[in-house]
Scaffold this motif. Structure first.
Motif, short mmCIF file in Angstrom:
data_model
loop_
_atom_site.label_atom_id
_atom_site.label_comp_id
_atom_site.label_asym_id
_atom_site.label_seq_id
_atom_site.Cartn_x
_atom_site.Cartn_y
_atom_site.Cartn_z
N PHE A 193 -11.18 -4.15 -73.84
CA PHE A 193 -10.46 -2.88 -73.76
C PHE A 193 -10.82 -2.24 -72.43
O PHE A 193 -11.90 -1.70 -72.27
CB PHE A 193 -10.88 -1.99 -74.93
CG PHE A 193 -9.87 -0.92 -75.28
CD1 PHE A 193 -9.07 -0.33 -74.32
CD2 PHE A 193 -9.72 -0.50 -76.60
CE1 PHE A 193 -8.15 0.65 -74.65
CE2 PHE A 193 -8.80 0.48 -76.95
CZ PHE A 193 -8.01 1.05 -75.97
N GLY A 194 -9.93 -2.33 -71.45
CA GLY A 194 -10.19 -1.80 -70.12
C GLY A 194 -9.03 -1.00 -69.62
O GLY A 194 -8.43 -0.23 -70.36
N GLY A 195 -8.70 -1.18 -68.36
CA GLY A 195 -7.60 -0.43 -67.78
C GLY A 195 -7.65 -0.46 -66.28
O GLY A 195 -8.46 -1.17 -65.68
N THR A 196 -6.81 0.33 -65.68
CA THR A 196 -6.67 0.30 -64.21
C THR A 196 -7.44 1.42 -63.53
O THR A 196 -7.40 1.53 -62.31
CB THR A 196 -5.19 0.43 -63.83
OG1 THR A 196 -4.67 1.64 -64.38
CG2 THR A 196 -4.40 -0.75 -64.37
N TYR A 197 -8.17 2.25 -64.30
CA TYR A 197 -8.83 3.41 -63.69
C TYR A 197 -10.34 3.23 -63.59
O TYR A 197 -11.04 4.14 -63.24
CB TYR A 197 -8.49 4.67 -64.47
CG TYR A 197 -7.01 4.98 -64.45
CD1 TYR A 197 -6.43 5.57 -63.33
CD2 TYR A 197 -6.19 4.64 -65.51
CE1 TYR A 197 -5.07 5.84 -63.29
CE2 TYR A 197 -4.82 4.90 -65.48
CZ TYR A 197 -4.27 5.49 -64.37
OH TYR A 197 -2.93 5.74 -64.33
N GLY A 198 -10.85 2.06 -63.95
CA GLY A 198 -12.27 1.79 -63.80
C GLY A 198 -12.47 0.51 -63.02
O GLY A 198 -11.52 -0.15 -62.59
N THR A 199 -13.72 0.13 -62.83
CA THR A 199 -14.04 -1.08 -62.09
C THR A 199 -14.29 -2.26 -63.00
O THR A 199 -14.44 -3.39 -62.54
CB THR A 199 -15.29 -0.86 -61.21
OG1 THR A 199 -16.41 -0.60 -62.08
CG2 THR A 199 -15.09 0.31 -60.28
N HIS A 200 -14.35 -2.01 -64.31
CA HIS A 200 -14.75 -3.06 -65.24
C HIS A 200 -13.67 -4.10 -65.46
O HIS A 200 -13.97 -5.26 -65.75
CB HIS A 200 -15.12 -2.42 -66.58
CG HIS A 200 -15.50 -3.42 -67.64
ND1 HIS A 200 -16.55 -4.30 -67.47
CD2 HIS A 200 -14.97 -3.71 -68.85
CE1 HIS A 200 -16.65 -5.07 -68.54
NE2 HIS A 200 -15.71 -4.74 -69.39
N GLY A 201 -12.43 -3.74 -65.33
CA GLY A 201 -11.36 -4.68 -65.60
C GLY A 201 -10.93 -4.61 -67.05
O GLY A 201 -11.00 -3.57 -67.69
N GLY A 202 -10.50 -5.75 -67.60
CA GLY A 202 -9.93 -5.74 -68.94
C GLY A 202 -8.50 -5.22 -68.86
O GLY A 202 -7.94 -5.01 -67.79
N SER A 203 -7.91 -5.00 -70.02
CA SER A 203 -6.52 -4.56 -70.05
C SER A 203 -6.39 -3.29 -70.86
O SER A 203 -7.14 -3.04 -71.81
CB SER A 203 -5.63 -5.66 -70.66
OG SER A 203 -6.06 -5.98 -71.97
N SER A 204 -5.43 -2.45 -70.47
CA SER A 204 -5.15 -1.23 -71.22
C SER A 204 -4.43 -1.60 -72.51
O SER A 204 -3.84 -2.67 -72.63
CB SER A 204 -4.30 -0.27 -70.39
OG SER A 204 -3.09 -0.90 -70.01
N LEU A 205 -4.48 -0.70 -73.47
CA LEU A 205 -3.80 -0.91 -74.74
C LEU A 205 -2.46 -0.20 -74.71
O LEU A 205 -2.39 0.99 -74.40
CB LEU A 205 -4.64 -0.38 -75.90
CG LEU A 205 -4.02 -0.51 -77.28
CD1 LEU A 205 -3.94 -1.98 -77.69
CD2 LEU A 205 -4.84 0.26 -78.31
#
Length: 323
Positions: free
Chosen positions: A110-122
């Motif tokens: 569970f990530g997104g485009t606004y952090g450095t961790h990566g993963g994908s937004s829901l």
């Protein structure tokens, strides 16, 4: 001329109010979340520790005007940041790695485009989702996992906060009415990820076998291995009890099925001068945990004594680690 101008002004104002009211019905949504609390984590174990939180979403809207919604929930790194490919909780000098996932199988980060961790937004999208959002609301699980293999983590409380910060939590959503009037909005919410690592120890001891002998006219020596694993920085004491047939540290006996006995003793050193007893006896082995296995040897001796009848003689002793 004056009358026509006034009528034009009124008609223009009426048109403005109608479109403004349509956007008002395109409505904002509310978001709240429960934290992901792992509770007590055994960092000496071989299994991961799982926990889950929840994002509650609800939208109030006039369904006759709204036809669709597109929503994306982004989770950033959290206040603990990242370590390699995982998020991290802080609280001691070592930190504790974890991650958040969209699915119960913990395979989709569970990530997104606004952090450095990566993963994908829901992503939540479609008129069906909108119906749920505006009637019963939607609960979105957050699945957490602390992976195994972090035995060097120090005991203590660990925390990572996701605050109302675009780099931590951000929701982008767009609502469109049947009149194709669309509104773009952003929102945020906050929650914590936390865990507790308590001091812990594990011990495994091998059997001590003195072998086979015909006479006990001289001492018979034996030894066995013991392995102690304690959380990093934890002080501990290893004690050994008196066995099934003993009453004190100088009264240990192996016994046969017929009730006959053979005296023996256990020691902390190869010279067999330091008896091994309990903490109350002041006869323990001291150590400090590193998170890795620490090896000890139990030195045994059957002193010279009157040889009892032939048979198998045995005893069971309890190893106690105090920390």
């Amino acid at each position: 001329m004056i009358l026509k101008s006034m009528m034009r002004l009124i008609l223009t104002l009426g048109l403005f109010v109608m479109f403004w009211g349509g956007e008002a019905r395109a409505q904002s949504c509310t978001f709240s979340a429960t934290g992901v609390n792992f509770g007590a984590v055994d960092v000496l174990g071989s299994s991961p520790k799982d926990a889950a939180g929840n994002i509650a979403i609800s939208c109030t809207a006039f369904l006759d005007l709204l036809s669709s919604i597109d929503m994306r929930i982004h989770l950033g790194d959290g206040s603990g940041g990242v370590s390699g490919s995982l998020r991290r909780m802080t609280g001691t000098a070592t930190g504790l790695n974890y991650d958040l996932y969209q699915n119960a199988g913990r395979t989709t980060v569970f990530g997104g485009t606004y952090g450095t961790h990566g993963g994908s937004s829901l992503q939540l999208t479609g008129s069906g989702v909108l119906s749920l959002l505006t009637t019963t609301g939607v609960n979105v699980p957050i699945y957490g996992r602390v992976p195994a293999g972090q035995n060097t983590a120090l005991p203590g409380n660990y925390l990572s906060s996701f605050t109302r910060n675009p780099l931590d939590v951000r929701v982008d959503y767009r609502t469109c009415s049947l009149l194709l009037i669309c509104t773009n909005r952003t929102a945020s919410f906050s929650f914590n990820v936390q865990a507790l690592v308590s001091a812990n120890c594990r011990v495994v001891a091998d059997d001590l076998n003195f072998g086979t002998t015909g006479f006990l006219d001289q001492a018979v020596n034996g030894a066995s291995a013991m392995r102690v694993t304690c959380t990093s920085g934890s002080s501990y004491q290893v004690g050994i009890g008196y066995g099934l047939h003993g009453t004190n540290v100088n009264d240990r006996h192996m016994q046969s099925l017929t009730g006959r006995r053979i005296a023996y003793q256990l020691y902390r050193n190869s010279g067999r001068s330091q008896t091994w007893g309990l903490l109350a006896d002041g006869l323990t082995a001291a150590g400090t945990g590193t998170g890795a296995t620490q090896n000890y040897t139990i030195f045994g001796r059957v002193p010279a004594q009157t040889t009892p009848p032939p048979g198998t003689y045995a005893d069971t002793v309890v190893v106690t680690v105090t920390y």
